[in-house]
Design a protein around this motif. Structure first.
Motif, mmCIF file in Angstrom:
data_model
loop_
_atom_site.group_PDB
_atom_site.id
_atom_site.type_symbol
_atom_site.label_atom_id
_atom_site.label_comp_id
_atom_site.label_asym_id
_atom_site.label_seq_id
_atom_site.Cartn_x
_atom_site.Cartn_y
_atom_site.Cartn_z
ATOM 1 N N LYS A 42 3.087 2.971 -13.889
ATOM 2 C CA LYS A 42 3.816 1.698 -13.790
ATOM 3 C C LYS A 42 4.175 1.406 -12.338
ATOM 4 O O LYS A 42 4.089 0.264 -11.884
ATOM 5 C CB LYS A 42 5.074 1.750 -14.658
ATOM 6 N N HIS A 43 4.535 2.437 -11.598
ATOM 7 C CA HIS A 43 4.864 2.256 -10.181
ATOM 8 C C HIS A 43 3.647 1.760 -9.396
ATOM 9 O O HIS A 43 3.762 0.888 -8.542
ATOM 10 C CB HIS A 43 5.384 3.556 -9.563
ATOM 11 N N VAL A 44 2.481 2.311 -9.700
ATOM 12 C CA VAL A 44 1.257 1.875 -9.024
ATOM 13 C C VAL A 44 0.967 0.422 -9.388
ATOM 14 O O VAL A 44 0.647 -0.392 -8.525
ATOM 15 C CB VAL A 44 0.050 2.780 -9.389
ATOM 16 N N LYS A 45 1.094 0.105 -10.667
ATOM 17 C CA LYS A 45 0.845 -1.262 -11.122
ATOM 18 C C LYS A 45 1.745 -2.254 -10.392
ATOM 19 O O LYS A 45 1.283 -3.287 -9.903
ATOM 20 C CB LYS A 45 1.079 -1.359 -12.626
ATOM 21 N N GLU A 46 3.026 -1.927 -10.297
ATOM 22 C CA GLU A 46 3.971 -2.822 -9.632
ATOM 23 C C GLU A 46 3.659 -2.941 -8.143
ATOM 24 O O GLU A 46 3.677 -4.029 -7.575
ATOM 25 C CB GLU A 46 5.395 -2.321 -9.843
ATOM 26 N N ALA A 47 3.356 -1.823 -7.508
ATOM 27 C CA ALA A 47 3.110 -1.827 -6.066
ATOM 28 C C ALA A 47 1.803 -2.526 -5.698
ATOM 29 O O ALA A 47 1.698 -3.121 -4.626
ATOM 30 C CB ALA A 47 3.096 -0.395 -5.534
ATOM 31 N N CYS A 48 0.820 -2.477 -6.589
ATOM 32 C CA CYS A 48 -0.513 -2.999 -6.263
ATOM 33 C C CYS A 48 -0.822 -4.348 -6.897
ATOM 34 O O CYS A 48 -1.909 -4.899 -6.681
ATOM 35 C CB CYS A 48 -1.576 -1.987 -6.669
ATOM 36 N N HIS A 49 0.102 -4.885 -7.656
ATOM 37 C CA HIS A 49 -0.153 -6.141 -8.367
ATOM 38 C C HIS A 49 -0.613 -7.263 -7.423
ATOM 39 O O HIS A 49 -1.627 -7.911 -7.673
ATOM 40 C CB HIS A 49 1.086 -6.576 -9.147
ATOM 41 N N ASP A 50 0.138 -7.498 -6.362
ATOM 42 C CA ASP A 50 -0.204 -8.592 -5.448
ATOM 43 C C ASP A 50 -1.541 -8.349 -4.758
ATOM 44 O O ASP A 50 -2.311 -9.289 -4.539
ATOM 45 C CB ASP A 50 0.892 -8.794 -4.404
ATOM 46 N N ASP A 51 -1.827 -7.090 -4.427
ATOM 47 C CA ASP A 51 -3.115 -6.759 -3.802
ATOM 48 C C ASP A 51 -4.267 -7.027 -4.766
ATOM 49 O O ASP A 51 -5.296 -7.577 -4.387
ATOM 50 C CB ASP A 51 -3.127 -5.296 -3.358
ATOM 51 N N TYR A 52 -4.071 -6.634 -6.002
ATOM 52 C CA TYR A 52 -5.092 -6.903 -7.019
ATOM 53 C C TYR A 52 -5.326 -8.411 -7.144
ATOM 54 O O TYR A 52 -6.462 -8.874 -7.129
ATOM 55 C CB TYR A 52 -4.666 -6.317 -8.369
ATOM 56 N N GLU A 53 -4.243 -9.165 -7.258
ATOM 57 C CA GLU A 53 -4.357 -10.618 -7.408
ATOM 58 C C GLU A 53 -5.050 -11.238 -6.193
ATOM 59 O O GLU A 53 -5.895 -12.118 -6.337
ATOM 60 C CB GLU A 53 -2.969 -11.249 -7.592
ATOM 61 N N LYS A 54 -4.711 -10.773 -5.024
ATOM 62 C CA LYS A 54 -5.247 -11.336 -3.786
ATOM 63 C C LYS A 54 -6.725 -11.012 -3.589
ATOM 64 O O LYS A 54 -7.510 -11.879 -3.209
ATOM 65 C CB LYS A 54 -4.434 -10.799 -2.599
ATOM 66 N N PHE A 55 -7.102 -9.774 -3.853
ATOM 67 C CA PHE A 55 -8.451 -9.333 -3.507
ATOM 68 C C PHE A 55 -9.422 -9.189 -4.675
ATOM 69 O O PHE A 55 -10.624 -9.363 -4.495
ATOM 70 C CB PHE A 55 -8.392 -7.979 -2.782
ATOM 71 N N CYS A 56 -8.935 -8.866 -5.851
ATOM 72 C CA CYS A 56 -9.858 -8.420 -6.892
ATOM 73 C C CYS A 56 -9.695 -9.065 -8.265
ATOM 74 O O CYS A 56 -10.341 -8.649 -9.219
ATOM 75 C CB CYS A 56 -9.741 -6.905 -7.040
ATOM 76 N N SER A 57 -8.854 -10.073 -8.390
ATOM 77 C CA SER A 57 -8.621 -10.652 -9.709
ATOM 78 C C SER A 57 -9.855 -11.346 -10.285
ATOM 79 O O SER A 57 -9.948 -11.547 -11.488
ATOM 80 C CB SER A 57 -7.444 -11.628 -9.670
ATOM 81 N N GLU A 58 -10.810 -11.686 -9.434
ATOM 82 C CA GLU A 58 -12.043 -12.327 -9.900
ATOM 83 C C GLU A 58 -13.051 -11.319 -10.464
ATOM 84 O O GLU A 58 -14.020 -11.706 -11.114
ATOM 85 C CB GLU A 58 -12.697 -13.109 -8.750
ATOM 86 N N GLU A 59 -12.818 -10.033 -10.185
ATOM 87 C CA GLU A 59 -13.740 -9.004 -10.655
ATOM 88 C C GLU A 59 -13.601 -8.799 -12.156
ATOM 89 O O GLU A 59 -12.484 -8.748 -12.678
ATOM 90 C CB GLU A 59 -13.473 -7.663 -9.948
#
Length: 124
Positions: free
Chosen positions: A69-86
């Motif tokens: 859960k900590h990883v999910k919270e910390a990386c959410h914005d990065d995922y959205e910014k870089f990889c949400s289209e994958e």
């Protein structure tokens, strides 16, 4: 978002080793020993047999969920910014995240490193 996280952690090797650790290794052998590892099959098997797992294994899984859960919270914005289209699956999201590792927020890098470090300590 949760699906990419789980798939990413599987790709990093966190999920199955978490089940293979002492608290869950006997349960994994008993309930999922014939399951071919890969593509989340062992994780799915363990989930399907959750009600049969030992208390120690259940506790271990809950601890791992909290850490994830900590990883999910910390990386959410990065995922959205870089990889949400994958499209999730076959390591595509993890590959994307790795391709952007130098651009990730420090919080995301820190949490991913914590997970890697914990995994490394357990294997030592």
């Amino acid at each position: 978002m949760t699906k990419w996280l789980v798939m990413s952690l599987i790709s990093l090797g966190f999920a199955v080793p978490a089940f293979a650790e002492k608290p869950c290794e006997q349960d994994m052998a008993t309930f999922c020993g014939t399951v071919e590892p890969g593509e989340g099959r062992v994780m799915k098997c363990m989930k399907e047999n959750e009600s049969k797992l030992s208390p120690a294994c259940k506790s271990h899984i809950e601890k791992m969920k909290k850490e994830m859960k900590h990883v999910k919270e910390a990386c959410h914005d990065d995922y959205e910014k870089f990889c949400s289209e994958e499209k999730p699956g076959k390591g595509r999201v993890m590959k994307c995240m790795k391709e952007h590792k130098d651009e990730m927020s420090q919080a995301c890098k820190d949490e991913m490193n914590k997970m890697k470090h914990k995994k490394g300590k357990k294997g030592a």
